[in-house]
Design a protein around this motif. Structure first.
Motif, PDB file in Angstrom:
ATOM      1  N   ARG A   4       0.860  -1.173   0.000  1.00 15.55           N
ATOM      2  CA  ARG A   4       0.000   0.000   0.000  1.00 15.55           C
ATOM      3  C   ARG A   4       0.902   1.230   0.000  1.00 15.55           C
ATOM      4  O   ARG A   4       1.766   1.377   0.858  1.00 15.55           O
ATOM      5  CB  ARG A   4      -0.926   0.011   1.216  1.00 15.55           C
ATOM      6  N   VAL A   5       0.698   2.097  -0.976  1.00 13.11           N
ATOM      7  CA  VAL A   5       1.515   3.301  -1.125  1.00 13.11           C
ATOM      8  C   VAL A   5       0.645   4.507  -0.801  1.00 13.11           C
ATOM      9  O   VAL A   5      -0.420   4.687  -1.403  1.00 13.11           O
ATOM     10  CB  VAL A   5       2.078   3.415  -2.558  1.00 13.11           C
ATOM     11  N   THR A   6       1.108   5.329   0.137  1.00 10.88           N
ATOM     12  CA  THR A   6       0.344   6.492   0.588  1.00 10.88           C
ATOM     13  C   THR A   6       1.141   7.758   0.340  1.00 10.88           C
ATOM     14  O   THR A   6       2.292   7.876   0.772  1.00 10.88           O
ATOM     15  CB  THR A   6       0.021   6.392   2.095  1.00 10.88           C
ATOM     16  N   ASN A   7       0.544   8.697  -0.379  1.00 14.67           N
ATOM     17  CA  ASN A   7       1.160   9.996  -0.620  1.00 14.67           C
ATOM     18  C   ASN A   7       1.133  10.795   0.681  1.00 14.67           C
ATOM     19  O   ASN A   7       0.062  11.097   1.204  1.00 14.67           O
ATOM     20  CB  ASN A   7       0.398  10.732  -1.733  1.00 14.67           C
ATOM     21  N   VAL A   8       2.305  11.116   1.208  1.00 16.17           N
ATOM     22  CA  VAL A   8       2.394  11.795   2.500  1.00 16.17           C
ATOM     23  C   VAL A   8       1.725  13.162   2.457  1.00 16.17           C
ATOM     24  O   VAL A   8       1.118  13.603   3.438  1.00 16.17           O
ATOM     25  CB  VAL A   8       3.871  11.924   2.932  1.00 16.17           C
ATOM     26  N   VAL A  14       1.259  -5.405   2.166  1.00 18.83           N
ATOM     27  CA  VAL A  14      -0.125  -5.860   2.347  1.00 18.83           C
ATOM     28  C   VAL A  14      -0.140  -7.357   2.073  1.00 18.83           C
ATOM     29  O   VAL A  14       0.155  -7.789   0.960  1.00 18.83           O
ATOM     30  CB  VAL A  14      -1.096  -5.134   1.398  1.00 18.83           C
ATOM     31  N   LEU A  15      -0.473  -8.134   3.084  1.00 18.33           N
ATOM     32  CA  LEU A  15      -0.514  -9.583   2.940  1.00 18.33           C
ATOM     33  C   LEU A  15      -1.894 -10.030   2.466  1.00 18.33           C
ATOM     34  O   LEU A  15      -2.885  -9.320   2.671  1.00 18.33           O
ATOM     35  CB  LEU A  15      -0.172 -10.244   4.275  1.00 18.33           C
ATOM     36  N   ASP A  29      -4.729  -9.609   4.804  1.00 15.65           N
ATOM     37  CA  ASP A  29      -5.093  -8.274   5.268  1.00 15.65           C
ATOM     38  C   ASP A  29      -6.362  -7.798   4.585  1.00 15.65           C
ATOM     39  O   ASP A  29      -6.587  -8.052   3.404  1.00 15.65           O
ATOM     40  CB  ASP A  29      -3.980  -7.259   4.980  1.00 15.65           C
ATOM     41  N   ALA A  30      -7.173  -7.085   5.301  1.00 11.36           N
ATOM     42  CA  ALA A  30      -8.359  -6.454   4.716  1.00 11.36           C
ATOM     43  C   ALA A  30      -8.078  -4.969   4.567  1.00 11.36           C
ATOM     44  O   ALA A  30      -7.830  -4.283   5.549  1.00 11.36           O
ATOM     45  CB  ALA A  30      -9.572  -6.677   5.612  1.00 11.36           C
ATOM     46  N   ALA A  31      -8.088  -4.486   3.359  1.00 11.90           N
ATOM     47  CA  ALA A  31      -7.813  -3.072   3.129  1.00 11.90           C
ATOM     48  C   ALA A  31      -8.941  -2.225   3.698  1.00 11.90           C
ATOM     49  O   ALA A  31     -10.114  -2.506   3.457  1.00 11.90           O
ATOM     50  CB  ALA A  31      -7.665  -2.804   1.634  1.00 11.90           C
TER      51      ALA A  31
END
Length: 283
Positions: free
Chosen positions: A131-135, A182-183, A186-188
């Motif tokens: 999971r990639v999150t823009n800071v 993210v495995l 895992d539930a997003a």
């Protein structure tokens, strides 16, 4: 914008995404004419809205040697793959890659599709999901790692055009991000309202939008696969033939008119235990 990446020799894979390409060569050898057809990387000639493309869905996949040479050396630096990625989390800068590599082989022999939710990473096992999150804006995307790179000291991940568009770094070319494994179990979490960039169920797709299920070097194999799948889907299944240095037979579903049809088709395909298909526009 983008660093040089490892590309394996062309190998015949029965389930590869996106458009076909000519084979690439090992690092250090001369490249065929199609390789580096552009001096500089870029997005498509005109803006393509990929907001309807869903995040990658984590699932268990068998990891092979394809893309997982350990260690490996690029530009004089040796990289060691992460042995246990379950706690992986990192902050750094993301870049993206587009038309220069679109249709070329990734490190595990798949075909890079800049309209799919994929990414390149230097040390995560292939495939992995992150999971990639823009800071700067909090926008997130889940991508499937199927390539190596970016080989630039300040960058931790190279995103596809679609993934970069999702989190808002297309214009700047790079952006600071948090990257977290993210495995499959895992539930997003559901996105916040401000992050709801996926098109509404009835929104129209570009003309000639299809889902590609696989590509084969053998016409007989493609026909057999298409026939088996076609009996179980309610959407048209057909074979698209393309010839570069070799002939590939691509099995596709569609065309799909809107996001509702696309999601319904994906659900049917998933029930057949076929790997997540990739979206193909107009070719």
């Amino acid at each position: 914008m983008h660093a040089w990446r490892i590309l394996v020799p062309a190998l015949l894979v029965s389930l590869i995404a996106g458009c076909s390409s000519t084979p690439t060569t090992k690092p250090g050898k001369s490249e065929p004419p199609s390789r580096y057809k552009q001096k500089h990387d870029a997005g498509p000639g005109k803006f393509v809205d990929t907001s309807h493309v869903p995040d990658a869905v984590p699932r268990y996949e068998v990891r092979t040697m394809a893309g997982n040479k350990n260690p490996y050396t690029v530009l004089g630096k040796t990289y060691y793959l992460i042995e246990d990625e379950r706690s992986y989390k990192e902050r750094g800068y993301a870049s993206w890659y587009g038309t220069k590599f679109h249709g070329e082989r990734t490190s595990n022999g798949e075909v890079y599709d800049m309209y799919a939710m994929t990414a390149a990473h230097k040390t995560l096992p292939i495939p992995s999901y992150v999971r990639v999150t823009n800071v700067s804006n909090g926008k997130t995307v889940v991508v499937r790692v199927n390539d190596r790179g970016p080989f630039h000291s300040s960058r931790v991940i190279d995103l596809s055009y679609a993934a970069a568009q999702r989190i808002g770094i297309l214009g700047n070319g790079t952006g600071q991000v948090d990257v977290e494994i993210v495995l499959p179990t895992d539930a997003a979490p559901p996105p916040r309202a401000s992050q709801q960039t996926v098109a509404t169920p009835g929104s129209q797709l570009p003309p000639n939008t299809h889902l590609q299920l696989g590509a084969f070097g053998s016409e007989a194999s493609a026909k057999q696969f298409a026939a088996d799948v076609g009996r179980k889907l309610t959407y048209p299944v057909f074979i698209s033939r393309v010839k570069t240095h070799a002939t590939l037979y691509r099995v596709r579903v569609g065309p799909l008119k809107d996001a509702r049809q696309m999601q319904h088709a994906r659900d049917q395909i998933r029930s057949l235990n076929i790997p997540e298909p990739h979206v193909v526009y107009g070719d």
